[in-house]
Scaffold this motif. Structure first.
Motif, PDB file in Angstrom:
ATOM      1  N   SER A  10       0.821  -1.204   0.000  1.00  0.00           N
ATOM      2  CA  SER A  10       0.000   0.000   0.000  1.00  0.00           C
ATOM      3  C   SER A  10       0.859   1.261   0.000  1.00  0.00           C
ATOM      4  CB  SER A  10      -0.925  -0.005   1.222  1.00  0.00           C
ATOM      5  OG  SER A  10      -1.664   1.181   1.304  1.00  0.00           O
ATOM      6  N   GLY A  11       1.883   1.283   0.842  1.00  0.00           N
ATOM      7  CA  GLY A  11       2.751   2.452   0.919  1.00  0.00           C
ATOM      8  C   GLY A  11       3.526   2.701  -0.366  1.00  0.00           C
ATOM      9  N   LEU A  12       4.048   1.631  -0.953  1.00  0.00           N
ATOM     10  CA  LEU A  12       4.777   1.774  -2.210  1.00  0.00           C
ATOM     11  C   LEU A  12       3.879   2.345  -3.306  1.00  0.00           C
ATOM     12  CD1 LEU A  12       6.959  -1.464  -2.380  1.00  0.00           C
ATOM     13  CD2 LEU A  12       7.782   0.890  -2.276  1.00  0.00           C
ATOM     14  N   LEU A  13       2.660   1.824  -3.395  1.00  0.00           N
ATOM     15  CA  LEU A  13       1.729   2.295  -4.420  1.00  0.00           C
ATOM     16  C   LEU A  13       1.339   3.748  -4.188  1.00  0.00           C
ATOM     17  CD1 LEU A  13      -0.652  -0.789  -4.797  1.00  0.00           C
ATOM     18  CD2 LEU A  13       1.254  -0.117  -6.260  1.00  0.00           C
ATOM     19  N   ALA A  14       1.196   4.128  -2.921  1.00  0.00           N
ATOM     20  CA  ALA A  14       0.849   5.514  -2.605  1.00  0.00           C
ATOM     21  C   ALA A  14       1.905   6.472  -3.145  1.00  0.00           C
ATOM     22  CB  ALA A  14       0.691   5.687  -1.096  1.00  0.00           C
ATOM     23  N   GLY A  15       3.163   6.127  -2.926  1.00  0.00           N
ATOM     24  CA  GLY A  15       4.237   6.986  -3.408  1.00  0.00           C
ATOM     25  C   GLY A  15       4.444   6.915  -4.900  1.00  0.00           C
ATOM     26  N   LEU A  16       4.302   5.721  -5.481  1.00  0.00           N
ATOM     27  CA  LEU A  16       4.562   5.535  -6.908  1.00  0.00           C
ATOM     28  C   LEU A  16       3.516   6.179  -7.806  1.00  0.00           C
ATOM     29  CD1 LEU A  16       5.717   1.800  -6.996  1.00  0.00           C
ATOM     30  CD2 LEU A  16       7.055   3.763  -7.757  1.00  0.00           C
ATOM     31  N   PHE A  17       2.244   6.043  -7.434  1.00  0.00           N
ATOM     32  CA  PHE A  17       1.177   6.428  -8.341  1.00  0.00           C
ATOM     33  C   PHE A  17       0.240   7.497  -7.807  1.00  0.00           C
ATOM     34  CE2 PHE A  17       2.264   2.034  -9.496  1.00  0.00           C
ATOM     35  CZ  PHE A  17       2.580   2.213 -10.834  1.00  0.00           C
ATOM     36  N   GLY A  18       0.474   7.997  -6.598  1.00  0.00           N
ATOM     37  CA  GLY A  18      -0.433   8.987  -6.056  1.00  0.00           C
ATOM     38  C   GLY A  18      -1.763   8.390  -5.657  1.00  0.00           C
ATOM     39  N   VAL A  19      -1.805   7.077  -5.471  1.00  0.00           N
ATOM     40  CA  VAL A  19      -3.022   6.402  -5.024  1.00  0.00           C
ATOM     41  C   VAL A  19      -2.805   5.893  -3.613  1.00  0.00           C
ATOM     42  CG1 VAL A  19      -3.575   5.688  -7.370  1.00  0.00           C
ATOM     43  CG2 VAL A  19      -2.318   4.125  -5.902  1.00  0.00           C
ATOM     44  N   GLY A  20      -3.887   5.600  -2.925  1.00  0.00           N
ATOM     45  CA  GLY A  20      -3.746   5.118  -1.557  1.00  0.00           C
ATOM     46  C   GLY A  20      -3.452   3.639  -1.470  1.00  0.00           C
ATOM     47  N   GLY A  21      -3.511   2.958  -2.604  1.00  0.00           N
ATOM     48  CA  GLY A  21      -3.294   1.516  -2.590  1.00  0.00           C
ATOM     49  C   GLY A  21      -4.517   0.727  -2.182  1.00  0.00           C
ATOM     50  N   GLY A  22      -5.677   1.423  -2.070  1.00  0.00           N
ATOM     51  CA  GLY A  22      -6.879   0.769  -1.578  1.00  0.00           C
ATOM     52  C   GLY A  22      -7.384  -0.363  -2.444  1.00  0.00           C
ATOM     53  N   LEU A  23      -7.209  -0.253  -3.766  1.00  0.00           N
ATOM     54  CA  LEU A  23      -7.693  -1.315  -4.647  1.00  0.00           C
ATOM     55  C   LEU A  23      -6.904  -2.605  -4.455  1.00  0.00           C
ATOM     56  CD1 LEU A  23      -8.479   0.612  -7.955  1.00  0.00           C
ATOM     57  CD2 LEU A  23     -10.101  -0.515  -6.417  1.00  0.00           C
ATOM     58  N   ILE A  24      -5.748  -2.521  -3.819  1.00  0.00           N
ATOM     59  CA  ILE A  24      -5.005  -3.712  -3.420  1.00  0.00           C
ATOM     60  C   ILE A  24      -5.292  -4.033  -1.959  1.00  0.00           C
ATOM     61  CG2 ILE A  24      -2.704  -4.682  -3.074  1.00  0.00           C
ATOM     62  CD1 ILE A  24      -3.453  -4.426  -5.993  1.00  0.00           C
ATOM     63  N   THR A  25      -5.300  -3.002  -1.126  1.00  0.00           N
ATOM     64  CA  THR A  25      -5.467  -3.186   0.307  1.00  0.00           C
ATOM     65  C   THR A  25      -6.838  -3.753   0.675  1.00  0.00           C
ATOM     66  OG1 THR A  25      -3.991  -1.300   0.695  1.00  0.00           O
ATOM     67  CG2 THR A  25      -5.335  -2.030   2.552  1.00  0.00           C
ATOM     68  N   VAL A  26      -7.902  -3.222   0.068  1.00  0.00           N
ATOM     69  CA  VAL A  26      -9.250  -3.652   0.432  1.00  0.00           C
ATOM     70  C   VAL A  26      -9.470  -5.150   0.193  1.00  0.00           C
ATOM     71  CG1 VAL A  26     -11.715  -3.421  -0.123  1.00  0.00           C
ATOM     72  CG2 VAL A  26     -10.307  -1.383   0.206  1.00  0.00           C
TER      73      VAL A  26
END
Length: 264
Positions: free
Chosen positions: A14-30
Motif C-alpha cells: 500500500s505504501g509503495l503504491l501511494a508513493g509511486l502512483f499517487g493512489v492510496g493503494g486501496g484497490l489492493i489493500t481492500v
C-alpha cells in the motif's frame, strides 16, 4: 498475531503504491484486508465495510507521508487542490453513507469492477488528452465531489480517478500524481470518519473496532505504509513509468478478479 505478517505485507504494498502512483493503494489493500478478516472469522455481512473503512484510515496517514515526499520535489499543485478539497470531503462522506447501505457481496463486486477497469486503462495506456488547462472553481468542486464519493465507496485514495482528471487539466504526469496524493488526505480523513460514524451503532462487530475501522488492522498496515510511501515517491521520480504501470496493472487485475470471483 498469526495474521500480523499479512497485515504488514499489505502495508508495504500500500505504501509503495501511494508513493509511486499517487493512489492510496486501496484497490489492493481492500481485497487483501477482506480476505484476512474473513479468515479471522469476522462477521461476513460487515467484512467489506470494515475492509474499506480500515483502508481509508490507513490512507489518511499514508497520504500525508506520500504528499510530503512529492511536495519537496515541487510536484503538488496546491491552488488546484484548494478548490478540489471541499468536494472531495463531501463526496467521501456520501460514499461512506452509501457503503453502509450496501451488502458485502455488492461492495465486493463494485471493488472488483473498479480494480479491473483501472487495470485495463493502465494496460491499454489510455492517457487522456488535455482539454482544459484552466479549470474553473465549479468544475473542480463538482469533480471533487464525484471523485470523493466513488473513492470512499471502494476504499481508495482517489488516485485512479483524480490523476486522469488532473491530466485533463494540463498537469504533467508527475505533478498529477503528486497533487492526487495530496487529494487523498481529505478523501481518506472524511471517508474514515464517515465509516466510523456509520458503523458506530452496528451490532455484531467484535472488540477492537471504531465503527467500521479495525484498530489492529489499521495499526499494522499503517506502520508499514507510512514507512514505505516515501520510498515509492522516490522510485516514482527514477523508474520508467511504463514499467511501473504494467506492474501495478497486474496487481490490480489479480485483486479485481478475486473480488468478482467471490473470494470474499
Amino acid at each position: 498475531m498469526e495474521f500480523l505478517p499479512l497485515f504488514l505485507a499489505t502495508g508495504v504494498v500500500s505504501g509503495l503504491l501511494a508513493g509511486l502512483f499517487g493512489v492510496g493503494g486501496g484497490l489492493i489493500t481492500v481485497p487483501i484486508l477482506a480476505l484476512i478478516l474473513g479468515a479471522q472469522g469476522f462477521p461476513r455481512e460487515h467484512v467489506m465495510q470494515v475492509a474499506i473503512g480500515t483502508s481509508l484510515a490507513v490512507i489518511a496517514l499514508t497520504a500525508i507521508s506520500s504528499t510530503r515526499a512529492h511536495h519537496v520535489r515541487g510536484a503538488v499543485r496546491w491552488p488546484i487542490l484548494r478548490w478540489l478539497a471541499p468536494g472531495l470531503m463531501l463526496g467521501a462522506l456520501l460514499g461512506a453513507a452509501t457503503a453502509h447501505l450496501l451488502s458485502t457481496e455488492v461492495l465486493a463486486r463494485i471493488v472488483g469492477v473498479g480494480a479491473v477497469a483501472v487495470a485495463l486503462k493502465m494496460i491499454l495506456q489510455a492517457d487522456p488528452v488535455v482539454r482544459d488547462t484552466n479549470p474553473g472553481r465549479l468544475l473542480l468542486s463538482v469533480a471533487g465531489t464525484v471523485i470523493g464519493w466513488a473513492s470512499a465507496l471502494i476504499g481508495i485514495g482517489g488516485g485512479s480517478l483524480s490523476v486522469p482528471f488532473l491530466r485533463l487539466t494540463g498537469l504533467d504526469m508527475r505533478t498529477a500524481v503528486g497533487t492526487s496524493a495530496a487529494g487523498g488526505i481529505p478523501i481518506a480523513w472524511a471517508g474514515a470518519a464517515g465509516f466510523m460514524i456509520a458503523g458506530s451503532g452496528v451490532a455484531g462487530l467484535p472488540e477492537g473496532q471504531i465503527g467500521y475501522v479495525s484498530l489492529p488492522g489499521f495499526a499494522a498496515v499503517a506502520v508499514a505504509s507510512v514507512l514505505m510511501a516515501p520510498v515509492g515517491a522516490r522510485l516514482a521520480h527514477r523508474l520508467p513509468q511504463i514499467w511501473l504501470q504494467r506492474a501495478f496493472a497486474a496487481l490490480l487485475m489479480g485483486s479485481g478478479v478475486s473480488m468478482l470471483a467471490g473470494a470474499v
